[in-house]
Design an enzyme around this catalytic site. Structure first.
Site, mmCIF file in Angstrom:
data_model
loop_
_atom_site.group_PDB
_atom_site.id
_atom_site.type_symbol
_atom_site.label_atom_id
_atom_site.label_comp_id
_atom_site.label_asym_id
_atom_site.label_seq_id
_atom_site.Cartn_x
_atom_site.Cartn_y
_atom_site.Cartn_z
ATOM 1 N N LYS A 42 -3.765 1.479 -6.905
ATOM 2 C CA LYS A 42 -4.452 0.602 -5.980
ATOM 3 C C LYS A 42 -3.480 -0.415 -5.379
ATOM 4 O O LYS A 42 -3.832 -1.147 -4.462
ATOM 5 C CB LYS A 42 -5.550 -0.187 -6.732
ATOM 6 C CG LYS A 42 -6.534 0.676 -7.460
ATOM 7 C CD LYS A 42 -7.474 -0.205 -8.294
ATOM 8 C CE LYS A 42 -8.275 0.632 -9.246
ATOM 9 N NZ LYS A 42 -8.963 -0.176 -10.271
ATOM 10 N N GLY A 43 -2.274 -0.463 -5.915
ATOM 11 C CA GLY A 43 -1.339 -1.545 -5.578
ATOM 12 C C GLY A 43 -0.958 -1.624 -4.112
ATOM 13 O O GLY A 43 -0.658 -2.702 -3.603
ATOM 14 N N GLU A 98 4.354 2.549 -1.142
ATOM 15 C CA GLU A 98 4.324 2.046 -2.526
ATOM 16 C C GLU A 98 4.294 0.530 -2.513
ATOM 17 O O GLU A 98 4.915 -0.078 -1.636
ATOM 18 C CB GLU A 98 5.644 2.436 -3.203
ATOM 19 C CG GLU A 98 5.634 3.509 -4.233
ATOM 20 C CD GLU A 98 5.212 3.128 -5.618
ATOM 21 O OE1 GLU A 98 4.235 2.378 -5.774
ATOM 22 O OE2 GLU A 98 5.842 3.626 -6.546
ATOM 23 N N ASP A 99 3.662 -0.074 -3.496
ATOM 24 C CA ASP A 99 3.726 -1.531 -3.600
ATOM 25 C C ASP A 99 5.098 -1.984 -4.081
ATOM 26 O O ASP A 99 5.712 -2.866 -3.497
ATOM 27 C CB ASP A 99 2.615 -2.070 -4.518
ATOM 28 C CG ASP A 99 2.572 -1.392 -5.881
ATOM 29 O OD1 ASP A 99 3.369 -0.460 -6.141
ATOM 30 O OD2 ASP A 99 1.734 -1.789 -6.712
ATOM 31 N N ASP A 102 10.252 0.036 -9.233
ATOM 32 C CA ASP A 102 10.841 -0.681 -10.364
ATOM 33 C C ASP A 102 11.821 0.285 -11.048
ATOM 34 O O ASP A 102 12.975 0.397 -10.654
ATOM 35 C CB ASP A 102 9.667 -1.111 -11.253
ATOM 36 C CG ASP A 102 10.069 -1.975 -12.414
ATOM 37 O OD1 ASP A 102 11.198 -2.456 -12.441
ATOM 38 O OD2 ASP A 102 9.240 -2.182 -13.316
HETATM 39 P P1 5GP Z 1 8.093 2.361 -11.574
HETATM 40 O O1 5GP Z 1 7.555 3.738 -11.868
HETATM 41 O O2 5GP Z 1 9.003 2.303 -10.395
HETATM 42 O O3 5GP Z 1 8.719 1.746 -12.811
HETATM 43 O O4 5GP Z 1 6.884 1.427 -11.324
HETATM 44 C C1 5GP Z 1 6.047 1.580 -10.268
HETATM 45 C C2 5GP Z 1 4.711 0.939 -10.542
HETATM 46 O O5 5GP Z 1 4.782 -0.014 -11.620
HETATM 47 C C3 5GP Z 1 4.282 0.146 -9.352
HETATM 48 O O6 5GP Z 1 3.575 0.969 -8.441
HETATM 49 C C4 5GP Z 1 3.430 -0.932 -9.966
HETATM 50 O O7 5GP Z 1 2.117 -0.472 -10.113
HETATM 51 C C5 5GP Z 1 4.037 -1.174 -11.339
HETATM 52 N N1 5GP Z 1 4.946 -2.327 -11.348
HETATM 53 C C6 5GP Z 1 6.287 -2.344 -11.420
HETATM 54 N N2 5GP Z 1 6.769 -3.603 -11.403
HETATM 55 C C7 5GP Z 1 5.693 -4.410 -11.290
HETATM 56 C C8 5GP Z 1 5.531 -5.845 -11.185
HETATM 57 O O8 5GP Z 1 6.463 -6.668 -11.182
HETATM 58 N N3 5GP Z 1 4.250 -6.291 -11.080
HETATM 59 C C9 5GP Z 1 3.174 -5.448 -11.063
HETATM 60 N N4 5GP Z 1 1.973 -6.010 -10.952
HETATM 61 N N5 5GP Z 1 3.289 -4.111 -11.156
HETATM 62 C C10 5GP Z 1 4.536 -3.607 -11.266
#
Ligand code: 5GP
Length: 183
Positions: A42-43, A98-99, A102
């Site tokens: 939902k981000g 994507e929001d 990370d």
């Molecule tokens: P990744 O797979 O790149 O580690 O993470 C992607 C997802 O992790 C993002 O779509 C988000 O939902 C969540 N995420 C990563 N970092 C943050 C953050 O600082 N705050 C929040 N609320 N969600 C995060």
């Protein structure tokens, strides 16, 4: 109750300026293309809504739901589909919205998943990028803001499903511990 935000990292005005810049970039790159924006639920909800209006081209919007961090602030590395992609993308120009990127695991997984459906082109756009946390290399040609390694909420991003509706991106210094299992 006030949100547990220790500081505002990106103001509403700065968010809109960043989205407008991305919109101009996408508009110039996707002229004469069959653009489909695929938002990750939902981000990316608010980001997608604003970005789509900042792109001056005919486009289609689709959504896919992927599992995120759950009630914690650390990635598990596991990605689960919670809502299947609701748009046909074969032969089309797909831009994942994507929001935040990370570790990159979610985007990496999604790129593989969507490329199996044979889009004509496949790219990604993230509102936020935390390069210091990257675990896999993913192409990311469109980035709104590069941020430090902090946990953020607001403008779609949640902590335990809350604070998505904050109009800014705010930092949560330390996530509250998960409650112990009841019963
Ligand atoms: P990744 O797979 O790149 O580690 O993470 C992607 C997802 O992790 C993002 O779509 C988000 O939902 C969540 N995420 C990563 N970092 C943050 C953050 O600082 N705050 C929040 N609320 N969600 C995060």
């Amino acid at each position: 109750m006030a949100p547990p935000v220790s500081r505002i990292l990106i103001s509403p005005e700065a968010l809109q300026a960043g989205v407008a810049r991305l919109g101009r970039q996408i508009t110039s790159d996707y002229r004469e293309r069959d653009l489909v924006l695929v938002g990750i639920l939902k981000g990316a909800l608010f980001f997608l809504a604003d970005l789509a209006r900042a792109v001056s081209l005919p486009l289609e919007i689709g959504f896919i739901g992927l599992s995120s961090y759950g009630a914690s602030t650390e990635t598990s590395g596991a990605v689960r589909i919670t809502h299947p992609l609701d748009t046909r993308i074969e032969g089309r120009d797909v831009l994942i919205v994507e929001d935040i990127v990370d570790s990159g695991l979610t985007l990496d997984h999604l790129l593989r998943l969507l490329s199996a459906q044979r889009p004509r082109s496949l790219n990604a756009c993230a509102l936020l990028h935390k390069p210091t946390r990257r675990r896999v290399s993913v192409p990311l040609p469109y980035v709104g803001f590069t941020i430090e390694d902090v946990f953020v909420v607001g403008y779609g991003l949640d902590l335990d499903q809350k604070y998505r509706n904050l109009p800014y991106i705010g930092v949560i210094e330390k996530a509250p511990p998960s409650p112990p299992p009841s019963g």
